[in-house]
Design an enzyme around this catalytic site. Structure first.
Site, PDB file in Angstrom:
ATOM      1  N   THR A 136       4.250   1.850   2.265  1.00  0.00           N
ATOM      2  CA  THR A 136       5.535   2.085   1.600  1.00  0.00           C
ATOM      3  C   THR A 136       6.308   3.190   2.299  1.00  0.00           C
ATOM      4  O   THR A 136       7.486   3.027   2.647  1.00  0.00           O
ATOM      5  CB  THR A 136       5.319   2.443   0.124  1.00  0.00           C
ATOM      6  OG1 THR A 136       4.751   1.320  -0.560  1.00  0.00           O
ATOM      7  CG2 THR A 136       6.629   2.820  -0.552  1.00  0.00           C
ATOM      8  N   SER A 137       5.667   4.327   2.522  1.00  0.00           N
ATOM      9  CA  SER A 137       6.371   5.449   3.155  1.00  0.00           C
ATOM     10  C   SER A 137       6.695   5.158   4.612  1.00  0.00           C
ATOM     11  O   SER A 137       7.788   5.485   5.099  1.00  0.00           O
ATOM     12  CB  SER A 137       5.545   6.734   3.035  1.00  0.00           C
ATOM     13  OG  SER A 137       4.297   6.613   3.701  1.00  0.00           O
ATOM     14  N   GLY A 169       0.828  -1.190   0.000  1.00  0.00           N
ATOM     15  CA  GLY A 169       0.000   0.000   0.000  1.00  0.00           C
ATOM     16  C   GLY A 169       0.866   1.245   0.000  1.00  0.00           C
ATOM     17  O   GLY A 169       2.047   1.214   0.355  1.00  0.00           O
ATOM     18  N   CYS A 170       0.280   2.368  -0.403  1.00  0.00           N
ATOM     19  CA  CYS A 170       1.064   3.604  -0.497  1.00  0.00           C
ATOM     20  C   CYS A 170       1.500   4.104   0.879  1.00  0.00           C
ATOM     21  O   CYS A 170       2.667   4.489   1.067  1.00  0.00           O
ATOM     22  CB  CYS A 170       0.279   4.666  -1.246  1.00  0.00           C
ATOM     23  SG  CYS A 170      -1.402   4.961  -0.634  1.00  0.00           S
ATOM     24  N   TYR A 171       0.597   4.105   1.851  1.00  0.00           N
ATOM     25  CA  TYR A 171       0.992   4.519   3.202  1.00  0.00           C
ATOM     26  C   TYR A 171       2.042   3.580   3.794  1.00  0.00           C
ATOM     27  O   TYR A 171       3.049   4.046   4.346  1.00  0.00           O
ATOM     28  CB  TYR A 171      -0.228   4.582   4.121  1.00  0.00           C
ATOM     29  CG  TYR A 171      -1.158   5.739   3.903  1.00  0.00           C
ATOM     30  CD1 TYR A 171      -0.692   7.056   3.901  1.00  0.00           C
ATOM     31  CD2 TYR A 171      -2.527   5.534   3.736  1.00  0.00           C
ATOM     32  CE1 TYR A 171      -1.560   8.124   3.715  1.00  0.00           C
ATOM     33  CE2 TYR A 171      -3.402   6.593   3.556  1.00  0.00           C
ATOM     34  CZ  TYR A 171      -2.916   7.887   3.546  1.00  0.00           C
ATOM     35  OH  TYR A 171      -3.782   8.944   3.377  1.00  0.00           O
TER      36      TYR A 171
END
Length: 343
Positions: free
Chosen positions: A149-150, A145-147
């Site tokens: 990943t960060s 997921g994008c969150y």
């Protein structure tokens, strides 16, 4: 080496971003481009920025249309990928940009997604310990997921080196509206978003929480408890994550910085910025890069790490293409040599 690639969900933001990157990939021929409700439409009507592919007609998302390719990207809503993936040939590299195959804990999946768990695939975040090796030769890959990943890029070096405590992790992420997808929603129209910020999924309710805990727990070798709060901000794309955790007794700022430098100094896409320079979402827009900075709050005994990514690129499509490259033995950076956009 030339590989044939099919992309499903091509009318959405994630699928469109996959196509944008593949259009510049030196080893790729783009085969079937599919959508569901938009089948029969010209791609250029729905993705007008993809000029070189504008005349292509979207096909229906079926197993028949996706079969016969070396690689299939599934950019579909959660719950839709697993059924299709199960019917694709075993030798096809299937890369799921949805959530269906990320979580290892079936109970966590059922709690947050409300359906049966479809199983776990190798996790497409190569910068995590051991993941690059796990992706080599893989034929099934789950894109993070994008969150997560960060968040995982921000804190993994600390947990992997036993520098952080596992029971007091707080993560707040600000995201542009494209992270919510392309479907029309009242809270995402311009009049609601412009000049405003709003949290959502507060109190541990966001579906990416167990994925973040899973990744950090794997790095730490023991359970990590995370309080995660996402915030919607008035921009189209980008994530800025601020992640904090208590440091272990006697851990110094120098030790912290060295751990992050050791983790990322040789990475092509993840960068620890020079001291005093802080990440901005604009600097990574449209690129597969992640930039971060860390500080040590001696008063509270916490490390603070900020990490900026483009949610559609490093947070989704770029990570997917990077993982494909590794799986097939291609240059890891192929198709991804894009810099940020300024101003």
């Amino acid at each position: 080496m030339t590989i044939s690639v099919a992309v499903s969900g091509a009318s959405g933001y994630a699928g469109g971003e996959v196509l944008r990157l593949l259009a510049g990939h030196p080893n790729v021929t783009i085969g079937a481009i599919t959508a569901h409700s938009n089948a029969g439409s010209r791609l250029g009507e729905l993705q007008p920025h993809l000029h070189g592919l504008a005349s292509r007609i979207l096909e229906d998302t079926t197993v028949e249309n996706l079969s016969g390719h070396d690689v299939v990207f599934l950019a579909l809503p959660h719950g839709a990928s697993a059924e299709i993936a199960a019917q694709l040939p075993e030798g096809t590299v299937v890369i799921d940009a949805g959530a269906d195959h990320r979580l290892q804990d079936a109970a966590a999946w059922e709690r947050f997604y409300g359906s049966a768990h479809a199983g776990t695939w190798p996790y497409g975040l190569p910068e995590l310990p051991g993941q690059r090796e796990a992706l080599k030769g893989a034929t099934r890959i789950a894109v993070p997921g994008c969150y997560p990943t960060s968040a995982l890029l921000a804190l993994t070096p600390g947990f992997a080196n036993n520098l952080l405590l596992t029971d007091d992790v707080v993560i707040v992420s600000a995201s542009g509206t494209s992270g919510a997808g392309k479907a029309a929603k009242v809270n995402l129209i311009g009049a609601e978003v412009m000049g405003s910020m709003s949290p959502y999924g507060v109190g541990g309710g966001h579906r990416h929480t167990p994925e973040i805990e899973q990744g950090l727990s794997n790095a730490a070798g023991e359970p990590v408890t995370v309080s995660f709060t996402p915030t919607l901000v008035p921009m189209s794309r980008g994530i800025l994550t601020t992640a904090t955790a208590k440091v272990g007794h006697g851990v110094s700022y120098a030790e912290l910085r060295q751990a992050w430098a050791d983790a990322y100094d040789d990475e092509p896409f993840v960068h620890l910025l020079p001291e005093g320079q802080w990440p901005t979402t604009k600097s990574v827009q449209g690129s597969n890069h992640a930039v971060m900075q860390l500080a040590f709050d001696a008063h509270t005994g916490r490390v603070i790490v900020t990490c900026a990514i483009d949610n559609l690129t490093k947070g989704t499509a770029g990570g997917a293409v990077q993982s494909m490259n590794i799986a097939l033995g291609l240059d890891e950076t192929a198709g991804l040599n894009l810099q940020g956009v300024a101003p």
